[in-house]
Each structure stands twice: as C-alpha cells, then as structure tokens.
Design an enzyme around this catalytic site. Structure first.
Site, PDB file in Angstrom:
ATOM      1  N   SER A 143       0.853  -1.195   0.000  1.00  0.00           N
ATOM      2  CA  SER A 143       0.000   0.000   0.000  1.00  0.00           C
ATOM      3  C   SER A 143       0.887   1.243   0.000  1.00  0.00           C
ATOM      4  O   SER A 143       2.113   1.145   0.119  1.00  0.00           O
ATOM      5  CB  SER A 143      -0.888   0.008   1.246  1.00  0.00           C
ATOM      6  OG  SER A 143      -0.086   0.296   2.377  1.00  0.00           O
ATOM      7  N   CYS A 144       0.262   2.403  -0.100  1.00  0.00           N
ATOM      8  CA  CYS A 144       1.048   3.650  -0.164  1.00  0.00           C
ATOM      9  C   CYS A 144       1.911   3.827   1.084  1.00  0.00           C
ATOM     10  O   CYS A 144       3.121   4.085   0.995  1.00  0.00           O
ATOM     11  CB  CYS A 144       0.130   4.847  -0.351  1.00  0.00           C
ATOM     12  SG  CYS A 144      -1.290   4.900   0.740  1.00  0.00           S
ATOM     13  N   GLN A 303     -30.543  21.361  12.362  1.00  0.00           N
ATOM     14  CA  GLN A 303     -31.163  20.179  11.751  1.00  0.00           C
ATOM     15  C   GLN A 303     -31.605  19.115  12.746  1.00  0.00           C
ATOM     16  O   GLN A 303     -32.538  18.363  12.477  1.00  0.00           O
ATOM     17  CB  GLN A 303     -30.207  19.565  10.712  1.00  0.00           C
ATOM     18  CG  GLN A 303     -29.084  18.670  11.228  1.00  0.00           C
ATOM     19  CD  GLN A 303     -27.880  19.452  11.749  1.00  0.00           C
ATOM     20  OE1 GLN A 303     -27.903  20.683  11.752  1.00  0.00           O
ATOM     21  NE2 GLN A 303     -26.838  18.769  12.191  1.00  0.00           N
TER      22      GLN A 303
HETATM   23  P1  NAD Z   1     -10.032   4.772  -7.718  1.00  0.00           P
HETATM   24  O1  NAD Z   1     -11.405   4.512  -7.240  1.00  0.00           O
HETATM   25  O2  NAD Z   1      -9.505   6.164  -7.732  1.00  0.00           O
HETATM   26  O3  NAD Z   1      -9.891   4.218  -9.215  1.00  0.00           O
HETATM   27  C1  NAD Z   1     -10.326   2.956  -9.581  1.00  0.00           C
HETATM   28  C2  NAD Z   1     -10.765   3.004 -11.024  1.00  0.00           C
HETATM   29  O4  NAD Z   1     -11.045   1.677 -11.449  1.00  0.00           O
HETATM   30  C3  NAD Z   1     -12.026   3.830 -11.237  1.00  0.00           C
HETATM   31  O5  NAD Z   1     -11.825   4.753 -12.298  1.00  0.00           O
HETATM   32  C4  NAD Z   1     -13.079   2.783 -11.592  1.00  0.00           C
HETATM   33  O6  NAD Z   1     -14.054   3.249 -12.493  1.00  0.00           O
HETATM   34  C5  NAD Z   1     -12.222   1.697 -12.230  1.00  0.00           C
HETATM   35  N1  NAD Z   1     -12.804   0.365 -12.234  1.00  0.00           N
HETATM   36  C6  NAD Z   1     -13.670  -0.203 -11.364  1.00  0.00           C
HETATM   37  N2  NAD Z   1     -13.927  -1.475 -11.714  1.00  0.00           N
HETATM   38  C7  NAD Z   1     -13.203  -1.727 -12.843  1.00  0.00           C
HETATM   39  C8  NAD Z   1     -13.049  -2.837 -13.685  1.00  0.00           C
HETATM   40  N3  NAD Z   1     -13.691  -4.003 -13.445  1.00  0.00           N
HETATM   41  N4  NAD Z   1     -12.225  -2.720 -14.746  1.00  0.00           N
HETATM   42  C9  NAD Z   1     -11.576  -1.570 -15.015  1.00  0.00           C
HETATM   43  N5  NAD Z   1     -11.682  -0.466 -14.258  1.00  0.00           N
HETATM   44  C10 NAD Z   1     -12.487  -0.556 -13.177  1.00  0.00           C
HETATM   45  O7  NAD Z   1      -9.096   3.803  -6.874  1.00  0.00           O
HETATM   46  P2  NAD Z   1      -7.583   4.072  -6.471  1.00  0.00           P
HETATM   47  O8  NAD Z   1      -7.532   4.961  -5.280  1.00  0.00           O
HETATM   48  O9  NAD Z   1      -6.803   4.426  -7.672  1.00  0.00           O
HETATM   49  O10 NAD Z   1      -7.173   2.615  -5.948  1.00  0.00           O
HETATM   50  C11 NAD Z   1      -6.761   1.604  -6.838  1.00  0.00           C
HETATM   51  C12 NAD Z   1      -5.901   0.612  -6.085  1.00  0.00           C
HETATM   52  O11 NAD Z   1      -4.733   1.284  -5.635  1.00  0.00           O
HETATM   53  C13 NAD Z   1      -6.554   0.011  -4.837  1.00  0.00           C
HETATM   54  O12 NAD Z   1      -6.105  -1.303  -4.667  1.00  0.00           O
HETATM   55  C14 NAD Z   1      -5.999   0.893  -3.723  1.00  0.00           C
HETATM   56  O13 NAD Z   1      -6.008   0.239  -2.474  1.00  0.00           O
HETATM   57  C15 NAD Z   1      -4.607   1.131  -4.218  1.00  0.00           C
HETATM   58  N6  NAD Z   1      -3.922   2.333  -3.709  1.00  0.00           N
HETATM   59  C16 NAD Z   1      -4.563   3.529  -3.612  1.00  0.00           C
HETATM   60  C17 NAD Z   1      -3.866   4.631  -3.155  1.00  0.00           C
HETATM   61  C18 NAD Z   1      -4.530   6.002  -3.045  1.00  0.00           C
HETATM   62  O14 NAD Z   1      -3.956   6.903  -2.416  1.00  0.00           O
HETATM   63  N7  NAD Z   1      -5.686   6.198  -3.635  1.00  0.00           N
HETATM   64  C19 NAD Z   1      -2.530   4.530  -2.800  1.00  0.00           C
HETATM   65  C20 NAD Z   1      -1.893   3.302  -2.961  1.00  0.00           C
HETATM   66  C21 NAD Z   1      -2.610   2.210  -3.409  1.00  0.00           C
END
Ligand code: NAD
Length: 342
Positions: A143-144, A303
């Site tokens: 993870s990050c 509210q």
């Molecule tokens: P996100 O929600 O920003 O992006 C995910 C994208 O995947 C969306 O655009 C969604 O429409 C698309 N998607 C959903 N189902 C799909 C499918 N079946 N096929 C193709 N595309 C599909 O998510 P994110 O934050 O980029 O996270 C992605 C991964 O990275 C996760 O495993 C998360 O834990 C990991 N991660 C995230 C961060 C962060 O800071 N956001 C940091 C490190 C790791």
C-alpha cells in the site's frame, strides 16, 4: 529488446498516474488504459488530445463513453491481447475478479495494495525484495504507506541493519474528490431543483420554488439563502418584524456576536438547552435585504431539533386534539417554551 507493452486497467487515482509513469519509460509502451466508466480523468484525457488509447470493460456501458465524448479503441479483451503486462489499478477487491482474465490472455499482472495478499505470487517492493518478483506472473504491490515505510526502513537496513521499528501513522482519510468516503475537504453539489423546493411546492402549491444545494463538511446546522418574490412590495423592517413575531423564528444580529452557524449552537449551550437543541430557525437581521421588490434573507436550520415542534403539531392534528391551527401550534409552542420576541 523490443518495448514491453503495458496496459493500465482502472484509470482512477493510481491508474492515471501509472499510465503517465509508464508512458515516459523508453523501454515500455503504454498500449492503452481501460475503465468501466468515462470518469473525470478520462474526460480530461480527451480534452488534452487523447494521448492514450482508451478501452471499455463492459459492453453494456460502452455508450456512456461516446456520450461523454471519450473515443474508444476497443474492449478490455482487445487491450489485453496486445500487452505483456497489465497494471491493475481497480478498486480493492475488483482485481481478484479480473485475475482470470489476465491469465486467459497470458498476461502478467501487477495488483495494488487494496487486493488481498494471496492474489499474487509475491508481495512486492522494488527496493526491498526485487529478486522475489523475478519471472513471476502475479505481483502485488504494498500500500502507499507500506511502500514509503519499507523504502525508508530498507534504506537503513541495507547500510546498518535494522533490528526493530515502532511506528505511528497519521493517515489522510480520503483522496481529493473522494465523495464516497464522506465529505472531506469538498463541497458536493446536487442537481437543480433540490428536493426541499419540490417538497415546499407539495405543501404550498401556490408558490413556485426552485433551488440549488451544496453539501458542506459541517455539522452545526444548514444555512438556506432565499430570494422571495412577494405579491406586493414590502420593506426590510416589515420583513424583520414578521419574522420576530413568529414564535418559531429567532431573529439575531451579527453585531451582537451571531456571526456564524456555530454561534447559534454556542448560544443554545449557554441557555442550558439539552444537547444544545434549538427548535427555532434563525434569521440574521443584517442579512435581510431587497433586490428590486424581491426579498433576500438567510435562515439557519438547526437540523437535529427543528422538526420537533411540527411533529408534535402532527400529533395534535391526527388525533385530532385541536381543530384550530393556531390553537394547536400555540399549545405546542407553549409546552416547548417557544415564544415570539417582537
Ligand atoms: P479509484 O477509485 O480512484 O480508481 C479505480 C478506477 O477503477 C475507477 O476509475 C473505476 O471506475 C475503475 N474500475 C472499477 N472497476 C473496474 C473494472 N472491473 N475494470 C476496469 N476499471 C475498473 O481507486 P484508487 O484509489 O486508484 O485505488 C486503486 C488501487 O490502488 C486500490 O487497490 C488501492 O487500495 C490502491 N492504492 C490507492 C492509493 C490512493 O492513495 N488512492 C494509494 C496506494 C494504493
């Protein structure tokens, strides 16, 4: 060696950045990116000249891309048939469902931290255990937080050796724009007309109403700004007087210190109101004004408690306990100790 062909699956927070990163590697070719929906990142990609090819995932949602002006180069199957490696950046748990597809296309896949560890042959970090990933079909990234943590600890470890670490993480709760995690540093808008105006017209069909609603990350009450068109001209003082005579409206002055939503909450605390509950709505005297003949003003809505009086009125009506409106609301007000302050 020819360029390694790469696909990014899921063009969100991580996927859009992975695509940029791959695109600048001289020995790699970003063949394209795939997503289930034409999200804002994909729309922006089109607006800057579509530097990457876009592929759809779901045949049934294909039309949404065209409607959003996002040009498609084919399906996810088409994309996977052209690449050596897929970078899966779909939301946590989705990658597990995609794994069979990657296998079917004989494509190696790299999953992100949101997937379970057992999705991959190796839980991978480029600096700390690169050798473990060599030749493997499926890798899962840390993870990050873990990526940065391992990076730092590995740096020390390789020079002096590290026996143990104890850490405290101060973790950001959401990425910018992550409205699905709740309203964190964001103002979320809804379509016009908001339901409150539609509901007002159900109760008062003779009044035309429309409006806009913006959700804010605030818990101490709503503020509604109104522009009301009266059937005949009315002055500011008269408007204030009407509000002051209403037992369920509390007219206050900014000059007295009521300069915010929270001031009402604070004041209710000083009054000793249970839970700082306030049954009245608030009106700021200095916020009543005119735009031509239209009356402009703002009301504060506590509210949590505002519906209590009208609900008790409902008991009086449905039984019925009183058949006269003013008698009924007057009794409710009396027992709730609400009175006009004119
Ligand atoms: P996100 O929600 O920003 O992006 C995910 C994208 O995947 C969306 O655009 C969604 O429409 C698309 N998607 C959903 N189902 C799909 C499918 N079946 N096929 C193709 N595309 C599909 O998510 P994110 O934050 O980029 O996270 C992605 C991964 O990275 C996760 O495993 C998360 O834990 C990991 N991660 C995230 C961060 C962060 O800071 N956001 C940091 C490190 C790791």
């Amino acid at each position: 060696m020819s360029k390694i062909r790469v696909a990014v699956v899921g063009y969100g927070t991580i996927g859009s950045r992975l695509a940029d990163g791959v695109a600048v590697q001289d020995d790699m070719e970003l063949v394209g990116v795939a997503d289930v929906a034409p999200n804002l990142s994909l729309r922006a990609l089109q607006e800057i000249g579509a530097p990457f090819k876009v592929f759809f995932v779901d045949e049934e949602k294909k039309d949404k891309f065209a409607a959003a002006g996002v040009q498609l180069a084919g399906s996810l199957d088409d994309l996977l048939s052209q690449v050596d490696v897929a970078l899966d950046a779909t939301p946590g748990g989705v990658g597990a469902r995609m794994k069979d597809l990657y296998s079917k296309h004989n494509v190696k896949a790299i999953f992100q931290g949101g997937e379970k560890d057992d999705i991959a042959d190796v839980f991978f970090h480029g600096y700390a255990n690169y050798e473990n990933g060599i030749g493997k079909d499926f890798l899962k990234l840390t993870s990050c937080n873990t990526t940065g943590l391992v990076r730092a600890v590995d740096a020390l470890d390789r020079v002096v050796g590290v026996e143990k670490v104890a850490i405290t993480i101060i973790r950001r709760v959401a990425d910018p724009g992550d409205t699905h995690r709740g309203l964190v540093d964001v103002l979320q808008v809804e379509k016009v007309p908001n339901h409150q105006c539609v509901d007002l017209m159900k109760i008062m069909p003779h009044v035309q109403a429309t409006g806009l609603l913006v959700h804010t990350p605030v818990t101490h009450g709503h503020i509604i700004n109104l522009l009301a068109t009266p059937k005949e001209p009315i002055g500011v003082e008269e408007v204030i007087s009407i509000f002051k005579q209403h037992p369920r409206i509390r007219v206050v002055k900014i000059s007295d210190g009521f300069d915010s939503n929270a001031a009402f909450f604070q004041y209710a605390r000083h009054l000793g109101a249970k839970r700082a509950d306030m049954y009245e709505i608030g009106v700021w005297e200095e916020c009543v004004g005119l735009s031509g003949n239209d009356v402009m003003f703002a009301i504060y809505i506590p509210q949590e408690a505002v519906v209590i009086p009208e609900t008790i009125d409902g008991i009086r009506a449905c039984v019925p306990m009183q058949t006269d409106r003013l008698e009924a609301v007057g009794l409710t007000n009396k027992y709730l100790r609400m009175q006009a302050r004119a």
